[in-house]
Design an enzyme around this catalytic site. Sequence first.
Site, PDB file in Angstrom:
ATOM      1  CB  SER A   1      -0.890   0.025   1.249  1.00  0.00           C
ATOM      2  OG  SER A   1      -1.601   1.252   1.343  1.00  0.00           O
TER       3      SER A   1
ATOM      4  CE1 TYR B   1      -4.194  -1.984   5.062  1.00  0.00           C
ATOM      5  CE2 TYR B   1      -3.313   0.194   4.554  1.00  0.00           C
ATOM      6  CZ  TYR B   1      -3.826  -1.020   4.137  1.00  0.00           C
ATOM      7  OH  TYR B   1      -3.956  -1.278   2.785  1.00  0.00           O
TER       8      TYR B   1
ATOM      9  CE  LYS C   1      -1.677  -3.860   3.299  1.00  0.00           C
ATOM     10  NZ  LYS C   1      -1.755  -5.124   2.543  1.00  0.00           N
TER      11      LYS C   1
END
Length: 271
Positions: free
Chosen positions: A159, A174, A178
């Site tokens: 991402s 998150y 990533k």
Amino acid sequence: MSDILPTFSKEGEVTIITGGSGGLGSIIAKGLIANGSEIALLDMNLERTQESANELKKFCEEELKLKDIPKISAWACNIADAENVDTVFASVAEDHGKLVTNLVNCAGYCENFAAEDYPAKNAEQLTKVNLLGSLYVSQSFARPLIKAGKAGAVVLIGSMSGTIVNTPQNQVAYNMTKAGVIHLARSLACEWATYNIRVNTLSPGYILTPLTKNVINGNAEMREAWVSRVPMKRLSEPKEFIGSVLYLLSNSASSYTTGHNLVVDGGYECW
């Protein structure tokens, strides 16, 4: 010219797609099966994954007009469970009757908490799925290939959140997972280069999947905050990532590409 022009054909090969019932995984499956690959869709919910497999078969019949549809299978798999991953990957190879030579790991999720309030159990579970799950599926994919002396290609979905900090939403767990996925791919690429197994990450910007649409529907302020930071002034459609995946999996077009993080974000990281 045959040794100059790259091919994106996956004829006769098998591709595992985790998160196979999701908005990105299901559309990537269409791009791969259109190029001849057999497909194994993996996700947590078997019923939903089977529905995605049926939709893929319908796509082959009605849009591609294929008479001989490559084999499509659906599997329940929890990528946070290494033993379950190993069992399912072995079953896929047995069911398809050949080694799996392509892996696209789309499974993962995001939560929004202020960093100081992020519940430990939530952070641990998200890390198990997003980061450790990426390791587990890569291991289960690579072991049979290494043993057999066969080449393969892995695309881990990272991402832009692995290299920038999103705003206005808070998503520290998150972001850190990533970032870990991106470096995981680099590490695996170095270790497995000797086995001719290439490992890369595809790092998308904001994608208009059903989950993303649920976040911004009714929240015009959030949508505007996202779009205003994209030079192209729009969010992406899932189909816009098919070409990137086909490139990274190609045995010729990306034969010298490994350990790379391909960012496809409409220019978001440029500002």
